[in-house]
Design a protein around this motif. Structure first.
Motif, short mmCIF file in Angstrom:
data_model
loop_
_atom_site.label_atom_id
_atom_site.label_comp_id
_atom_site.label_asym_id
_atom_site.label_seq_id
_atom_site.Cartn_x
_atom_site.Cartn_y
_atom_site.Cartn_z
N LEU A 6 -107.00 -39.81 -35.23
CA LEU A 6 -106.92 -39.44 -33.81
C LEU A 6 -105.47 -39.28 -33.37
CD1 LEU A 6 -109.69 -41.75 -32.34
CD2 LEU A 6 -109.74 -39.24 -32.43
N LYS A 7 -104.62 -40.17 -33.83
CA LYS A 7 -103.20 -40.09 -33.47
C LYS A 7 -102.53 -38.85 -34.05
CE LYS A 7 -102.36 -44.96 -32.51
NZ LYS A 7 -101.62 -46.17 -32.87
N ARG A 8 -102.92 -38.47 -35.26
CA ARG A 8 -102.37 -37.23 -35.85
C ARG A 8 -102.79 -36.02 -35.03
NH1 ARG A 8 -103.39 -39.80 -40.64
NH2 ARG A 8 -105.46 -38.88 -40.88
N LEU A 9 -104.07 -35.97 -34.66
CA LEU A 9 -104.55 -34.87 -33.83
C LEU A 9 -103.84 -34.86 -32.48
CD1 LEU A 9 -106.38 -32.48 -33.21
CD2 LEU A 9 -108.18 -34.12 -32.58
N GLU A 10 -103.67 -36.03 -31.91
CA GLU A 10 -102.97 -36.15 -30.62
C GLU A 10 -101.55 -35.59 -30.72
OE1 GLU A 10 -102.24 -39.63 -27.30
OE2 GLU A 10 -102.41 -40.22 -29.40
N ALA A 11 -100.85 -35.91 -31.78
CA ALA A 11 -99.49 -35.42 -31.98
C ALA A 11 -99.47 -33.90 -32.14
CB ALA A 11 -98.85 -36.09 -33.19
N THR A 12 -100.43 -33.37 -32.87
CA THR A 12 -100.52 -31.91 -33.06
C THR A 12 -100.77 -31.22 -31.74
OG1 THR A 12 -101.38 -32.21 -35.31
CG2 THR A 12 -101.78 -30.08 -34.26
N ILE A 13 -101.73 -31.72 -30.97
CA ILE A 13 -102.07 -31.12 -29.68
C ILE A 13 -100.89 -31.21 -28.73
CG2 ILE A 13 -103.55 -31.39 -27.63
CD1 ILE A 13 -104.96 -30.15 -30.06
N GLU A 14 -100.24 -32.35 -28.71
CA GLU A 14 -99.09 -32.55 -27.82
C GLU A 14 -97.95 -31.58 -28.17
OE1 GLU A 14 -96.62 -36.31 -25.96
OE2 GLU A 14 -97.89 -36.62 -27.71
N ALA A 15 -97.68 -31.41 -29.46
CA ALA A 15 -96.61 -30.50 -29.89
C ALA A 15 -96.94 -29.06 -29.50
CB ALA A 15 -96.39 -30.61 -31.39
N GLU A 16 -98.19 -28.65 -29.70
CA GLU A 16 -98.59 -27.29 -29.34
C GLU A 16 -98.46 -27.07 -27.83
OE1 GLU A 16 -102.24 -24.20 -30.08
OE2 GLU A 16 -102.76 -26.27 -29.58
N THR A 17 -98.96 -28.01 -27.06
CA THR A 17 -98.90 -27.90 -25.60
C THR A 17 -97.46 -27.81 -25.12
OG1 THR A 17 -100.96 -29.14 -25.39
CG2 THR A 17 -99.59 -28.95 -23.41
N GLU A 18 -96.61 -28.65 -25.66
CA GLU A 18 -95.20 -28.65 -25.26
C GLU A 18 -94.55 -27.31 -25.61
OE1 GLU A 18 -91.06 -31.06 -26.15
OE2 GLU A 18 -92.97 -32.08 -26.44
N ALA A 19 -94.81 -26.80 -26.80
CA ALA A 19 -94.22 -25.52 -27.20
C ALA A 19 -94.72 -24.39 -26.30
CB ALA A 19 -94.55 -25.22 -28.66
N LEU A 20 -96.01 -24.39 -26.00
CA LEU A 20 -96.56 -23.35 -25.12
C LEU A 20 -95.99 -23.46 -23.72
CD1 LEU A 20 -100.31 -23.37 -26.23
CD2 LEU A 20 -98.61 -21.59 -26.71
N THR A 21 -95.85 -24.65 -23.22
CA THR A 21 -95.33 -24.87 -21.87
C THR A 21 -93.87 -24.45 -21.77
OG1 THR A 21 -96.87 -26.71 -21.57
CG2 THR A 21 -95.00 -26.62 -20.08
N LEU A 22 -93.10 -24.71 -22.80
CA LEU A 22 -91.67 -24.38 -22.79
C LEU A 22 -91.38 -22.97 -23.32
CD1 LEU A 22 -90.27 -27.78 -24.13
CD2 LEU A 22 -90.34 -26.97 -21.76
N ASN A 23 -92.43 -22.24 -23.68
CA ASN A 23 -92.27 -20.91 -24.31
C ASN A 23 -91.39 -20.98 -25.55
OD1 ASN A 23 -93.92 -19.45 -22.52
ND2 ASN A 23 -92.26 -19.37 -21.03
N ALA A 24 -91.53 -22.06 -26.28
CA ALA A 24 -90.76 -22.25 -27.51
C ALA A 24 -91.49 -21.59 -28.68
CB ALA A 24 -90.58 -23.74 -27.79
N ALA A 25 -90.74 -21.28 -29.71
CA ALA A 25 -91.35 -20.71 -30.91
C ALA A 25 -92.28 -21.75 -31.54
CB ALA A 25 -90.26 -20.31 -31.90
N ILE A 26 -93.42 -21.27 -32.01
CA ILE A 26 -94.40 -22.17 -32.61
C ILE A 26 -95.14 -21.42 -33.71
CG2 ILE A 26 -96.12 -21.63 -30.86
CD1 ILE A 26 -97.16 -24.49 -31.17
N ASP A 27 -95.40 -22.10 -34.80
CA ASP A 27 -96.17 -21.52 -35.90
C ASP A 27 -97.65 -21.77 -35.61
OD1 ASP A 27 -97.38 -20.74 -38.25
OD2 ASP A 27 -96.02 -21.87 -39.56
N LEU A 28 -98.28 -20.83 -34.92
CA LEU A 28 -99.67 -21.01 -34.51
C LEU A 28 -100.60 -21.16 -35.70
CD1 LEU A 28 -99.90 -18.56 -31.49
CD2 LEU A 28 -99.81 -21.05 -31.45
N GLU A 29 -100.28 -20.50 -36.79
CA GLU A 29 -101.11 -20.62 -37.99
C GLU A 29 -101.09 -22.06 -38.51
OE1 GLU A 29 -101.27 -18.64 -42.41
OE2 GLU A 29 -100.66 -17.35 -40.74
N ALA A 30 -99.92 -22.65 -38.54
CA ALA A 30 -99.79 -24.04 -39.02
C ALA A 30 -100.48 -25.01 -38.05
CB ALA A 30 -98.32 -24.41 -39.18
#
Length: 109
Positions: A6-30
């Motif tokens: 659950l903590k791994r999933l939480e970290a993944t979701i949090e990183a994706e949300t932060e990148a999307l919110t900040l318009n930062a580059a993100i490897d969506l496939e990964a």
């Protein structure tokens, strides 16, 4: 094991949300691969852990994850709307460029 997953999933979701919110580059496939792997892992673990045996610490992480998933859903939806708007704008521009103005209210434009 469930708590770590659950903590791994939480970290993944949090990183994706932060990148999307900040318009930062993100490897969506990964990110999608990590989320899919977490979903598979959690599905397997959920079969072996009865709901009544979930401890307080796991319950807290589940509640936090629920909130983070809601924020993530909003961020993804915002980006999808932006992509749709860009696509609509490009399609309108291409249609206008292909037109010779014959049926336009303003000939020659």
């Amino acid at each position: 094991m469930l708590l770590e997953s659950l903590k791994r999933l939480e970290a993944t979701i949090e990183a994706e949300t932060e990148a999307l919110t900040l318009n930062a580059a993100i490897d969506l496939e990964a990110v999608n691969r990590a989320k899919s792997q977490s979903l598979l892992e959690l599905t397997r673990l959920a079969r072996s852990v009865p709901a009544e045996e979930i401890d307080a610490a796991t319950g807290i992480v589940l509640a936090r994850l629920h909130d983070k998933l809601a924020r993530n859903q909003e961020a993804v939806a915002r980006h999808l709307r932006a992509v749709e708007e860009i696509g609509d704008t490009l399609a309108a521009t291409l249609r206008a460029a292909d037109s010779d103005g014959t049926y336009s209210a303003h000939p020659g434009r």
